[in-house]
Enzyme design. Structure first.
Site, PDB file in Angstrom:
ATOM      1  N   ARG A   1      -1.928  -2.579  -7.272  1.00 16.54           N
ATOM      2  CA  ARG A   1      -1.557  -3.327  -6.081  1.00 16.54           C
ATOM      3  C   ARG A   1      -0.629  -4.467  -6.490  1.00 16.54           C
ATOM      4  O   ARG A   1      -0.908  -5.207  -7.429  1.00 16.54           O
ATOM      5  CB  ARG A   1      -2.783  -3.916  -5.382  1.00 16.54           C
TER       6      ARG A   1
ATOM      7  N   CYS B   1     -12.502  -2.655  19.452  1.00 15.63           N
ATOM      8  CA  CYS B   1     -12.575  -3.374  20.730  1.00 15.63           C
ATOM      9  C   CYS B   1     -13.976  -3.913  20.977  1.00 15.63           C
ATOM     10  O   CYS B   1     -14.151  -4.924  21.648  1.00 15.63           O
ATOM     11  CB  CYS B   1     -12.126  -2.483  21.878  1.00 15.63           C
TER      12      CYS B   1
ATOM     13  N   ARG C   1      -4.719   2.922  20.335  1.00 14.94           N
ATOM     14  CA  ARG C   1      -4.151   3.915  19.427  1.00 14.94           C
ATOM     15  C   ARG C   1      -2.806   4.439  19.930  1.00 14.94           C
ATOM     16  O   ARG C   1      -1.862   4.627  19.148  1.00 14.94           O
ATOM     17  CB  ARG C   1      -5.139   5.084  19.259  1.00 14.94           C
TER      18      ARG C   1
ATOM     19  N   CYS D   1     -11.894   3.533  16.885  1.00 13.99           N
ATOM     20  CA  CYS D   1     -11.709   2.994  18.237  1.00 13.99           C
ATOM     21  C   CYS D   1     -10.328   3.393  18.763  1.00 13.99           C
ATOM     22  O   CYS D   1      -9.313   3.120  18.112  1.00 13.99           O
ATOM     23  CB  CYS D   1     -11.841   1.480  18.217  1.00 13.99           C
TER      24      CYS D   1
ATOM     25  N   HIS E   1       0.583  -3.766   6.109  1.00 11.10           N
ATOM     26  CA  HIS E   1      -0.670  -3.744   6.867  1.00 11.10           C
ATOM     27  C   HIS E   1      -1.867  -4.193   6.033  1.00 11.10           C
ATOM     28  O   HIS E   1      -3.003  -4.034   6.458  1.00 11.10           O
ATOM     29  CB  HIS E   1      -0.931  -2.329   7.399  1.00 11.10           C
ATOM     30  N   GLU E   2      -1.624  -4.786   4.864  1.00  8.14           N
ATOM     31  CA  GLU E   2      -2.717  -5.210   3.983  1.00  8.14           C
ATOM     32  C   GLU E   2      -2.471  -6.676   3.639  1.00  8.14           C
ATOM     33  O   GLU E   2      -1.796  -6.980   2.666  1.00  8.14           O
ATOM     34  CB  GLU E   2      -2.706  -4.336   2.727  1.00  8.14           C
TER      35      GLU E   2
ATOM     36  N   CYS F   1      -7.050  -2.509   3.578  1.00 10.28           N
ATOM     37  CA  CYS F   1      -6.809  -1.070   3.564  1.00 10.28           C
ATOM     38  C   CYS F   1      -7.423  -0.391   2.346  1.00 10.28           C
ATOM     39  O   CYS F   1      -8.561   0.028   2.358  1.00 10.28           O
ATOM     40  CB  CYS F   1      -5.309  -0.763   3.651  1.00 10.28           C
TER      41      CYS F   1
ATOM     42  N   CYS G   1       0.849  -1.184   0.000  1.00  6.42           N
ATOM     43  CA  CYS G   1       0.000   0.000   0.000  1.00  6.42           C
ATOM     44  C   CYS G   1       0.890   1.241   0.000  1.00  6.42           C
ATOM     45  O   CYS G   1       2.008   1.224   0.510  1.00  6.42           O
ATOM     46  CB  CYS G   1      -0.898  -0.017   1.233  1.00  6.42           C
ATOM     47  N   HIS G   2       0.385   2.347  -0.558  1.00  4.94           N
ATOM     48  CA  HIS G   2       1.170   3.584  -0.594  1.00  4.94           C
ATOM     49  C   HIS G   2       1.491   4.101   0.802  1.00  4.94           C
ATOM     50  O   HIS G   2       2.464   4.833   0.979  1.00  4.94           O
ATOM     51  CB  HIS G   2       0.423   4.651  -1.405  1.00  4.94           C
ATOM     52  N   THR G   3       0.703   3.717   1.806  1.00  6.58           N
ATOM     53  CA  THR G   3       1.014   4.141   3.168  1.00  6.58           C
ATOM     54  C   THR G   3       2.326   3.525   3.636  1.00  6.58           C
ATOM     55  O   THR G   3       3.097   4.150   4.379  1.00  6.58           O
ATOM     56  CB  THR G   3      -0.133   3.769   4.125  1.00  6.58           C
TER      57      THR G   3
ATOM     58  N   CYS H   1     -17.042   1.511  25.067  1.00  4.22           N
ATOM     59  CA  CYS H   1     -16.341   2.308  24.049  1.00  4.22           C
ATOM     60  C   CYS H   1     -17.374   3.090  23.241  1.00  4.22           C
ATOM     61  O   CYS H   1     -18.098   2.519  22.420  1.00  4.22           O
ATOM     62  CB  CYS H   1     -15.508   1.415  23.133  1.00  4.22           C
TER      63      CYS H   1
ATOM     64  N   CYS I   1     -16.861   2.567  19.376  1.00  2.00           N
ATOM     65  CA  CYS I   1     -17.331   1.302  18.805  1.00  2.00           C
ATOM     66  C   CYS I   1     -18.853   1.192  18.845  1.00  2.00           C
ATOM     67  O   CYS I   1     -19.456   0.565  17.979  1.00  2.00           O
ATOM     68  CB  CYS I   1     -16.699   0.117  19.541  1.00  2.00           C
TER      69      CYS I   1
END
Length: 684
Positions: free
Chosen positions: A679, A399, A419, A415, A369-370, A479, A347-349, A404, A407
């Site tokens: 991708r 969560c 974090r 959430c 993360h993907e 993502c 991913c570009h992130t 929360c 959520c």
């Protein structure tokens, strides 16, 4: 190769092959055409829709007169098989009865039992149902696991009867102006009297109305389009209403669309063929996935509670190539899950952080993360997943606790449970689970770190999905693709008939276009500085493409062009998918005066700020942003996967590059930088 390829040309998102082969069923050299969409892995099997023409039944008719089918097939990743269904080039039947509706035109999709026609090669039922599918499966790898059938007029008769006689072999069936009750019309009586020894009574086995009466509800639906100005409808040759009535009595759903102003021509077919391809694609992909034998990756549970040494790509510093290293992955602690990563999409992130643009970027770290993963072991207190489960990690955790407020609210997915530690590159207890070969700690990334053969996640970051879903495909829901779809469906709630502008045509931008098309947007304007990306945007549903670098009228900005030339007041919704703050401003300022909404999706570099004149907001525009498209990870990712599994949400088109082995990740990074990659998926 059993086929002779007469020609191959590039057509609307794929390649069209025209072939000939010596047919066993007919004893003649037969022609057919195959359209294959362009895929990153050309060896992947494709489901196939068969098209049967009417009297003028050559494969060339459909290719030249129903070209919009190719665009729809490419968009849906479905192959088309288009046979010529008359034995023109071999044995011929002598006599005056070789007219277009008997002999020269077609064999009426029966196996002739009258020796004169049988020996002349008029065995079209066996050719279409048995011989040709085996051939194209072997030669082109299409229709192996799933096929469907559609046709026009006499070909519509063939499609209905072949499917109803063999419902387990076809995922879907539809027709244009079919001869639905041939034993009761002149065309059918003439054909059956000549081709079949038993005449019309034997022809009952090729009569769709009689078959549906006895077979009942074999399909979830049968789609039929019929032109109301069709002369053959008016003189009683077609009888679709008789077929629908018989189907209703036997429990078979039929959607009969009577199209006002259309006759029997190819203009009628070309107008509605896209609807039929979409109808077939949904059912083909669902059938394909249920039949493909997916070699489920194994996971070794013998290492439960022990350290695992595996390969990972470690980011040692900004703007440096990733380094393939052996790392140690510790067992999961309370509330944690250790997973085997099967596939990771870039991913570009990831690149954003690797390039040093992320203020939270830490080094050394393991990016990614993907991904699609299998649970290897779980820590104390984990109940929502178990070893062997398939999961997609979510960088936005959920969560789901009643305490929360985030959520529990339908207004957000943000959430905050972990974090703070996630942004610090550690697990919720403040420590890491990675060490390099020297025993030094390596940071986590976005709570995922999937550029490693094994990683550790918080339980609340694991979306449990259907085990039959291919992990190297549904990893995309972790993502980018989800973010684009969610920006349309959740954050902005784009309505049917809306106008939309999309800035930036990477995977996220294209998924925004896909989502807008599925939401029923009436006009979608795609904007990029690279015109090479426009074909993909059009394939997803863009109606207009704007080159914002070299394609604007002199003196006009892109927002002025969209809000003053392409539209009168601007678009209802605009989306920035670039991360460029100047583009974000342009997206806002092309939004409709009074009610236009602009959504920021792209992540800007650290320190950059937004600006516009307050007047833009005073005059009714809304500026908003989205994170992960508003999806709640554990609740919503499984739903997206289910939509994909049912064939309602194709995503394969985003995978343009595929690599094997975690060590190939740098090549995937290079591909993403090239501008031609949407991708790249690395299989571990």
């Amino acid at each position: 190769m059993k086929t002779n390829i007469l020609s191959r040309i590039a057509v609307s998102g794929g390649r069209l092959f025209r072939c000939s082969h010596p047919s066993v069923s007919t004893g003649c050299d037969m022609n057919f055409s195959v359209f294959k969409p362009t895929l990153p892995d050309p060896t992947s099997p494709l489901p196939a829709m068969y098209w049967l023409s009417g009297l003028t039944c050559s494969d060339e008719n459909f290719v030249t007169k129903a070209g919009s089918a190719f665009e729809a097939a490419a968009r849906n990743n479905v192959a088309l098989v288009i046979p010529d269904t008359s034995p023109r080039g071999g044995k011929r039947v002598d006599g005056d009865d070789e007219s277009w509706d008997l002999g020269v035109g077609a064999g009426f999709y029966v196996d002739a039992t009258n020796p004169k026609w049988k020996e002349g090669g008029y065995n079209m039922y066996s050719y279409i149902h048995s011989e040709l599918p085996d051939l194209v499966s072997e030669e082109f790898n299409v229709g192996t696991h799933a096929r469907s059938i559609c046709g026009h007029s006499m070909g519509g008769h063939g499609a209905l009867t072949i499917a109803l006689k063999n419902p387990s072999d076809y995922a879907a069936v539809s027709a244009f102006a079919p001869i639905s009750n041939p034993t009761e019309c002149a065309w059918g009586v003439k054909a059956f009297t000549n081709y079949l020894d038993g005449g019309v009574s034997e022809g009952a086995d090729y009569d769709a109305t009689k078959l549906v009466t006895s077979k009942g509800g074999s399909f979830d639906d049968i789609l039929i389009d019929q032109g109301m100005e069709d002369s053959f409808l008016k003189d009683g040759q077609l009888k679709p209403e008789v077929f629908k009535r018989a189907a209703g009595l036997s429990g078979q759903k039929v959607t009969l669309r009577m199209q006002e102003g259309f006759d029997h021509s190819y203009f009628f077919i070309n107008t509605f063929i896209g609807d039929h391809v979409d109808f077939h694609a949904k059912r083909l992909h669902a059938s394909h996935r249920s039949k493909v034998s997916l070699a489920e990756p194994s996971v070794d549970t013998s290492m439960t509670g022990k350290d695992i040494v595996c390969k990972a790509m470690v980011a040692r510093g900004p703007k440096q190539p990733l380094v393939l290293e052996d790392i140690t992955v510790s067992p999961p602690r309370a509330g944690e899950v250790r997973v085997k990563v099967v596939a990771n999409a870039l991913c570009h992130t990831d690149i954003y952080t690797l390039d040093g643009l992320d203020p939270e970027g830490l080094f050394p770290s393991i990016l990614g993360h993907e991904a699609g993963c299998i649970v290897e072991s779980v820590g104390e207190g984990v109940t929502s997943v178990k070893p062997g489960d398939h999961v997609v990690p979510g960088y936005t955790p959920q969560c789901a606790l009643p305490s929360c407020v985030f959520c529990m609210s339908h207004k957000t997915n943000l959430c905050p449970a972990i974090r703070g530690t996630q942004g610090q590159g550690v697990m919720p207890d403040g420590t890491t689970r990675f060490k390099d070969k020297d025993g030094k700690e390596v940071f986590h990334f976005m709570g995922c770190s999937t550029m490693a053969e094994y990683t550790v996640l918080a339980e609340i970051s694991c979306a449990k999905i259907d085990k039959e879903a291919p992990l190297d495909k549904v990893c995309l829901f972790g993502c980018g693709v989800s973010t684009g779809l969610g920006a349309v469906w959740n954050t902005c709630k784009v309505e049917k008939g809306s106008t939309v502008a999309v800035f930036g045509l990477g995977a996220v931008g294209l998924s925004v276009i896909q989502g807008a098309r599925m939401a029923g947007a009436s006009r979608i304007i795609a904007v990029d500085i690279n015109p090479d990306k426009f074909p993909a945007a059009i394939k997803e549903g863009a109606s207009d493409c704007v080159d914002s670098l070299n394609g604007l009228p002199s003196g006009k900005t892109v927002q002025q062009y969209i809000a003053g030339t392409l539209t009168q007041w601007g678009v209802d919704y605009s989306f920035d998918c670039t991360g460029n703050v100047e583009v974000m401003r342009a997206a806002l300022e092309c939004a409709h005066r009074g009610w236009g909404t602009s959504c920021v999706i792209g992540v800007a570099a650290s320190g950059h700020e937004l600006s516009t004149r307050p007047f833009q907001l005073v005059t009714g525009r809304v500026w908003k942003g989205t994170a992960f498209g508003g999806w709640k990870t554990r609740t919503d990712i499984p739903k997206l996967v289910d939509q994909y599994q049912r064939g309602e949400l194709p995503i394969e088109q985003y995978i343009t590059h595929v690599y094997e082995g975690v060590g190939k990740t740098n090549e995937a990074v290079d591909a993403l930088h090239s501008g031609s990659c949407l991708r790249s998926v690395v299989k571990y």
